[in-house]
Design a protein around this motif. Sequence first.
Motif, PDB file in Angstrom:
ATOM      1  N   ALA A 166       8.606  14.562  10.344  1.00 58.71           N
ATOM      2  CA  ALA A 166       9.778  15.150  11.012  1.00 58.71           C
ATOM      3  C   ALA A 166      10.962  15.179  10.040  1.00 58.71           C
ATOM      4  CB  ALA A 166      10.116  14.333  12.251  1.00 58.71           C
ATOM      5  N   HIS A 167      10.599  15.088   8.753  1.00 56.26           N
ATOM      6  CA  HIS A 167      11.584  15.134   7.660  1.00 56.26           C
ATOM      7  C   HIS A 167      12.552  13.942   7.727  1.00 56.26           C
ATOM      8  CE1 HIS A 167      10.915  19.766   7.140  1.00 56.26           C
ATOM      9  NE2 HIS A 167       9.789  19.057   7.163  1.00 56.26           N
TER      10      HIS A 167
ATOM     11  N   ASP B 262       0.856  -1.178   0.000  1.00 55.25           N
ATOM     12  CA  ASP B 262       0.000   0.000   0.000  1.00 55.25           C
ATOM     13  C   ASP B 262       0.898   1.237   0.000  1.00 55.25           C
ATOM     14  OD1 ASP B 262      -2.096   1.675   0.276  1.00 55.25           O
ATOM     15  OD2 ASP B 262      -2.646   1.091   2.320  1.00 55.25           O
ATOM     16  N   THR B 263       0.749   2.062  -1.035  1.00 58.83           N
ATOM     17  CA  THR B 263       1.540   3.292  -1.080  1.00 58.83           C
ATOM     18  C   THR B 263       0.590   4.477  -1.105  1.00 58.83           C
ATOM     19  OG1 THR B 263       3.173   2.101  -2.375  1.00 58.83           O
ATOM     20  CG2 THR B 263       3.409   4.474  -2.275  1.00 58.83           C
ATOM     21  N   TYR B 264       0.844   5.456  -0.286  1.00 61.49           N
ATOM     22  CA  TYR B 264      -0.017   6.642  -0.266  1.00 61.49           C
ATOM     23  C   TYR B 264       0.786   7.850   0.184  1.00 61.49           C
ATOM     24  CZ  TYR B 264      -0.353   5.073   4.593  1.00 61.49           C
ATOM     25  OH  TYR B 264      -0.068   4.637   5.856  1.00 61.49           O
ATOM     26  N   LEU B 265       0.153   8.998  -0.065  1.00 63.05           N
ATOM     27  CA  LEU B 265       0.806  10.265   0.285  1.00 63.05           C
ATOM     28  C   LEU B 265       0.035  10.913   1.430  1.00 63.05           C
ATOM     29  CD1 LEU B 265       1.293  11.625  -3.338  1.00 63.05           C
ATOM     30  CD2 LEU B 265       3.109  10.759  -1.847  1.00 63.05           C
ATOM     31  N   VAL B 266       0.776  11.607   2.276  1.00 61.80           N
ATOM     32  CA  VAL B 266       0.162  12.300   3.402  1.00 61.80           C
ATOM     33  C   VAL B 266       0.729  13.718   3.428  1.00 61.80           C
ATOM     34  CG1 VAL B 266      -0.044  12.346   5.916  1.00 61.80           C
ATOM     35  CG2 VAL B 266      -0.119  10.155   4.715  1.00 61.80           C
ATOM     36  N   ASN B 267      -0.149  14.691   3.688  1.00 54.80           N
ATOM     37  CA  ASN B 267       0.345  16.072   3.687  1.00 54.80           C
ATOM     38  C   ASN B 267       0.823  16.513   5.068  1.00 54.80           C
ATOM     39  OD1 ASN B 267      -1.856  16.757   5.186  1.00 54.80           O
ATOM     40  ND2 ASN B 267      -2.919  17.841   3.550  1.00 54.80           N
ATOM     41  N   THR B 268       1.249  17.743   5.134  1.00 58.40           N
ATOM     42  CA  THR B 268       1.854  18.214   6.392  1.00 58.40           C
ATOM     43  C   THR B 268       0.836  18.332   7.517  1.00 58.40           C
ATOM     44  OG1 THR B 268       1.560  20.444   5.539  1.00 58.40           O
ATOM     45  CG2 THR B 268       3.746  19.486   5.336  1.00 58.40           C
ATOM     46  N   PHE B 269      -0.458  18.269   7.180  1.00 56.31           N
ATOM     47  CA  PHE B 269      -1.475  18.321   8.221  1.00 56.31           C
ATOM     48  C   PHE B 269      -1.917  16.920   8.629  1.00 56.31           C
ATOM     49  CE2 PHE B 269      -1.947  22.114   5.540  1.00 56.31           C
ATOM     50  CZ  PHE B 269      -1.547  23.054   6.469  1.00 56.31           C
ATOM     51  N   ASN B 270      -1.123  15.950   8.266  1.00 57.18           N
ATOM     52  CA  ASN B 270      -1.392  14.549   8.592  1.00 57.18           C
ATOM     53  C   ASN B 270      -2.575  13.957   7.812  1.00 57.18           C
ATOM     54  OD1 ASN B 270       0.039  15.445  11.295  1.00 57.18           O
ATOM     55  ND2 ASN B 270       0.164  13.227  11.194  1.00 57.18           N
ATOM     56  N   PHE B 271      -3.037  14.658   6.783  1.00 60.51           N
ATOM     57  CA  PHE B 271      -4.184  14.119   6.042  1.00 60.51           C
ATOM     58  C   PHE B 271      -3.728  13.298   4.841  1.00 60.51           C
ATOM     59  CE2 PHE B 271      -8.114  15.774   7.784  1.00 60.51           C
ATOM     60  CZ  PHE B 271      -7.608  16.589   8.777  1.00 60.51           C
ATOM     61  N   PHE B 272      -4.530  12.278   4.586  1.00 52.82           N
ATOM     62  CA  PHE B 272      -4.277  11.480   3.391  1.00 52.82           C
ATOM     63  C   PHE B 272      -4.408  12.409   2.190  1.00 52.82           C
ATOM     64  CE2 PHE B 272      -5.783   7.980   6.121  1.00 52.82           C
ATOM     65  CZ  PHE B 272      -4.815   7.030   5.859  1.00 52.82           C
TER      66      PHE B 272
ATOM     67  N   LEU C 114      -7.833  13.964   2.039  1.00 50.92           N
ATOM     68  CA  LEU C 114      -8.068  15.264   2.674  1.00 50.92           C
ATOM     69  C   LEU C 114      -9.290  15.248   3.598  1.00 50.92           C
ATOM     70  CD1 LEU C 114      -7.201  18.056   0.095  1.00 50.92           C
ATOM     71  CD2 LEU C 114      -5.814  17.102   1.934  1.00 50.92           C
ATOM     72  N   LYS C 115      -9.756  14.074   3.939  1.00 49.17           N
ATOM     73  CA  LYS C 115     -10.912  13.983   4.831  1.00 49.17           C
ATOM     74  C   LYS C 115     -10.555  13.287   6.140  1.00 49.17           C
ATOM     75  CE  LYS C 115     -14.750  14.034   1.594  1.00 49.17           C
ATOM     76  NZ  LYS C 115     -15.847  13.233   1.037  1.00 49.17           N
ATOM     77  N   LYS C 116      -9.466  12.600   6.122  1.00 55.63           N
ATOM     78  CA  LYS C 116      -9.106  11.857   7.327  1.00 55.63           C
ATOM     79  C   LYS C 116      -7.611  12.032   7.570  1.00 55.63           C
ATOM     80  CE  LYS C 116      -9.866   7.265   9.361  1.00 55.63           C
ATOM     81  NZ  LYS C 116     -10.261   7.647  10.685  1.00 55.63           N
ATOM     82  N   SER C 117      -7.299  12.239   8.801  1.00 53.07           N
ATOM     83  CA  SER C 117      -5.877  12.374   9.122  1.00 53.07           C
ATOM     84  C   SER C 117      -5.318  11.029   9.571  1.00 53.07           C
ATOM     85  CB  SER C 117      -5.669  13.424  10.214  1.00 53.07           C
ATOM     86  OG  SER C 117      -6.239  12.981  11.415  1.00 53.07           O
ATOM     87  N   ILE C 118      -4.054  10.947   9.563  1.00 55.35           N
ATOM     88  CA  ILE C 118      -3.385   9.687   9.909  1.00 55.35           C
ATOM     89  C   ILE C 118      -2.201  10.023  10.810  1.00 55.35           C
ATOM     90  CG2 ILE C 118      -2.283   9.825   7.612  1.00 55.35           C
ATOM     91  CD1 ILE C 118      -1.860   6.784   7.798  1.00 55.35           C
ATOM     92  N   HIS C 119      -2.123   9.299  11.888  1.00 56.90           N
ATOM     93  CA  HIS C 119      -1.098   9.648  12.889  1.00 56.90           C
ATOM     94  C   HIS C 119      -0.235   8.441  13.236  1.00 56.90           C
ATOM     95  CE1 HIS C 119      -2.964  13.579  13.649  1.00 56.90           C
ATOM     96  NE2 HIS C 119      -4.091  12.944  13.382  1.00 56.90           N
ATOM     97  N   THR C 120       0.141   7.696  12.219  1.00 54.62           N
ATOM     98  CA  THR C 120       0.953   6.512  12.491  1.00 54.62           C
ATOM     99  C   THR C 120       2.403   6.923  12.735  1.00 54.62           C
ATOM    100  OG1 THR C 120       1.415   6.216  10.160  1.00 54.62           O
ATOM    101  CG2 THR C 120      -0.506   5.060  11.019  1.00 54.62           C
ATOM    102  N   HIS C 121       3.145   5.971  13.245  1.00 55.45           N
ATOM    103  CA  HIS C 121       4.560   6.229  13.525  1.00 55.45           C
ATOM    104  C   HIS C 121       5.299   6.643  12.249  1.00 55.45           C
ATOM    105  CE1 HIS C 121       8.671   5.623  14.849  1.00 55.45           C
ATOM    106  NE2 HIS C 121       8.845   4.790  13.842  1.00 55.45           N
ATOM    107  N   GLY C 122       4.956   5.971  11.136  1.00 51.80           N
ATOM    108  CA  GLY C 122       5.617   6.252   9.868  1.00 51.80           C
ATOM    109  C   GLY C 122       5.382   7.694   9.435  1.00 51.80           C
ATOM    110  N   VAL C 123       4.113   8.136   9.571  1.00 53.23           N
ATOM    111  CA  VAL C 123       3.771   9.500   9.151  1.00 53.23           C
ATOM    112  C   VAL C 123       4.495  10.517  10.041  1.00 53.23           C
ATOM    113  CG1 VAL C 123       1.891  11.173   9.039  1.00 53.23           C
ATOM    114  CG2 VAL C 123       1.554   8.862   8.144  1.00 53.23           C
ATOM    115  N   THR C 124       4.449  10.268  11.343  1.00 54.87           N
ATOM    116  CA  THR C 124       5.094  11.185  12.281  1.00 54.87           C
ATOM    117  C   THR C 124       6.589  11.311  11.967  1.00 54.87           C
ATOM    118  OG1 THR C 124       3.517  10.421  13.932  1.00 54.87           O
ATOM    119  CG2 THR C 124       5.382  11.682  14.744  1.00 54.87           C
TER     120      THR C 124
END
Lengths: 637, 338
Positions: free
Chosen positions: A247-248, A211-221, A233-243
């Motif tokens: 953090a660049h 599964d490959t996806y993009l997430v923006n700086t506001f944690n949204f898909f 842009l309707k749901k945010s995601i707060h997984t370890h990978g995104v965090t």
Amino acid sequence: MKLTPTLILVFLLISILPILLISGIIFQTSRGVIEKEVVNHLVSTNLLKSTEIGKWIHQATAMLEFMGGQPHLRHDALNMLRRRAGGGDGGADYQSIYRRILNDCLTPGITVGDFIELMIVDVTDGRVIISNDSRQEGKFFWDKPFFQAGRKATFIQNIYYSMALRQPAMTIATPLVDDAGQTRAVLAGHVDLSKLSDIMEQRTGQTETEDTYLVNTFNFFVTEPRFTSGVALKKSIHTHGVTAALAHGEGVDSYTDYRGTTVIGAYKWLPEWQLCILTEIDQAEALAPIEDLKTMIVGAVIGVTLCAMLIGWISAVAITTPVKQLVAATEAVGRGDMDFRLNFGGKNEIAFLARSFEKMTDQLKTTLVSKDVLLKEIEERKQIESRLKTVMADLKRSNSELEQFAYVASHDLQEPLRMVSSYTQLLAERYQDKLDEKAGKFIHYAVDGAARMQKLINDLLAFSRITTRGGSFEFVSSETVLNAALQNLWMTLQTTGAMVTHSQLPQVRTDESQLTQVFQNLIGNAIKFRSGDVAHAHVAATCQNNHWVFSIKDNGIGIEDKYKKKIFVIFQRLHTREEYPGTGIGLALCKRIVERHGGNIWFESRPGQGTTFFFSLPKGESKPGVTIGDNNDVRST
Amino acid sequence: MMDFSRYFIGMICGLCLLAGCSSPDAEQSKPAIEPVRLQLKWVHQAQFAGFYMAVENGCYEAENLSVTFIEGGSGIDQAKALISGAADFAVMAPEDILIRRGQGDAITALAAIYRRSATVLVAMADSGIIRPQDLIGKTVAAGGGDGGVRDFDLQFRAMMKKLDLDIGKVTLVDYDSQYNGFYSGAIDVTAAYMTGGVIRMLNKGYAVNLIWPGDYGINFYSDTLAATQETIALRTDMARRFVRATLKGWHMAIGDPQAAVRVTMKYARLTDENLQLAMMEALLPLVHTGEDSIGWMKKQDWRRMHRILIEQNILPRPITDLDSVYTLDFLENEKAAP
């Protein structure tokens, strides 16, 4: 611990430890390889897709810039703007230009490029003057970043939620400049984000959960992930990978994804697009080969364990069954069942042991039989001994009574006998002349008889006193004793001219007076029963079997063999009183004295050639300084 | 003697300090929970999901705040609640803030929760009405109403003016929250909230066209968090903590709409969960635009809103200190926070 579990445990340990070690090494190595493959795959997917995204956006940008650079588009757009500024946007000419732009530029642009909408925005008020989607015309984008920035240079507005489109959008804008280089309009295009999703969804086909996806700086898909939809842009995601990506950061980790499933994910920050890209695969799938390997290893371990347990159990049974039978056998033997048989065949140690056991029981059986016999014999002997003791006690009592009787009788008989003898002698003396010859003869007989009786009684008394009045045993020189005896016989020796010699004699432990009596009686007999020659007696002593054996050898008449027993019986005589005087008590006395000392008496004789009397005395504790030799005879006469 | 007294007092003080430091009771070291009252714009519903999320996830508690919600509704004046001190904060329409400021009430916006307006004009899909120009000659139900729906009239008029469309050619009738005339066909276009009326229409099975004034240069914020200048000045730290917790709650709500709806159901007057979910989905792009952070405000937005109100004669005269109508202090503080 019992043998069976011990053996099973030993087999388990022997088999499991190496297989565990080997399995562990294989597992760790394989796991490392598999994990590395997974990580490489995820990282390369991220790299590939981020490159594709970049390529795709740059292509779209280049396409838009190309369109914006087309002279006829610029020309037509400027014409449109001029007419619009002049309030002529409803005229036929305006419509003609409108259609030309639409048909020649925007529509082909949509077809060729990856845009869902292309529009030209009036730079003066930010209003859409033409769009391939007529519904968008007339809308104002004055405050939109793509318009504000797009007036100056080509600008890409990152993914945002477009209220105009009612969906997430990414908009690229490029200025349309007049010949003087002044921006008169902005050519903007909403890129088709489904292409972005297509890029994300392109999969190698090798995995089921990638599964490959993009997430923006506001944690949204930003793109729709594989396992859910309608979240862009309707749901945010707060997984370890995104965090971590926000953090660049860039890396690979195991974490819980938006579904709550544990995944292995590669995350990467894309600074150019201010997005993070994540490629994830379910840990279950990624590590499925590891799980398969684990299952295989566990299966192998379980199999080996079961085999080891079975072998251990079989071995234990093979050992414990005969051992149990042996135990049963020992218990049976313990209960006395000597006929218990094990009947083990084979040539192994257990069979040897069983045979040895049976051999042992056989021997034990024999021993027990012998023991029974012995016990029986002991019992019988005990009975005999008991009886013997009774008899002995009776005998002792009888002997004692007899001795007492003999003593009493001899002692008490002396007094009346003395009266008879005295008065008979008085009668003879006083009435010798007044009585006839016959009466004198009778009186003589009576006196003689009384004297003999007295003699007999004295002898009997002496005989009985041997045990009742015996003295204590002392060490004395037997030679001294012999001399005392010879002293007593001095008169006889003188009268008969008999000769008594002796060898060197030992010290003996004896009742001195009684030994004197023995010597006296035996030497006396040697003199008394002399043959025609002058009597000669020789006394000697030898040591035999811890006894001193004394011998008194004479040259007398000798004794016939038939009298061997009779001769030691009290008052037994072999000759008449006339031939040889005496009461016949001498040898009986000797026998009794010697026996009292624990010795024995016997003789060797040939009639006419003399007799040798032997008696033995126990040595007792000998005194030093006494030696005996044959060449040191001593002569006494 | 003096020295001894000093020594003695010092020792007592030292012991007291020591006892205080060594006390394991964390409550002693933490400031007391501060009660806060929030005046809502309307009755409890998903519209305020972010506030509920902040409560349920302990965001306020973490900031030592205990928040009490005061429900809004028809006839309830949020500004009055603030001025009277009945509420510490209020969720208000931005135009109300500007109008009150025009009237001299010292109210300041702290954050724009809804950075896009939910106000929309609705026409039936088969009506052919797709843009404002199509409204000419039509009957539009966007007029009148009390403060609660003032924005319909305001935005409609502003949009027509912006587009140079003659409102005189439109039959403007009062807004009817039941949409009976719209359903019957007597009314061509009605104003509605995307987060309310439109959902009800869609639920009834109507296919509609939406004309959003925002697309035509009428960009109004909607629900805006406000407080009195006195509160901001005297209870700055409390306000900062409140804004921080509130934005956190909204971030959570936007990030997980379904969870936000679950939490909303504890408060909502209308217990139809699907309705609340639809409302939540509708408000998502209004709150989280994909640009800037949640709650962020822009100077030009306030200037535009101010200009429109002047143009519409709703504000009789310009507000001189327009920049004090809103403050970015709290938002910038949050932006700077890690």
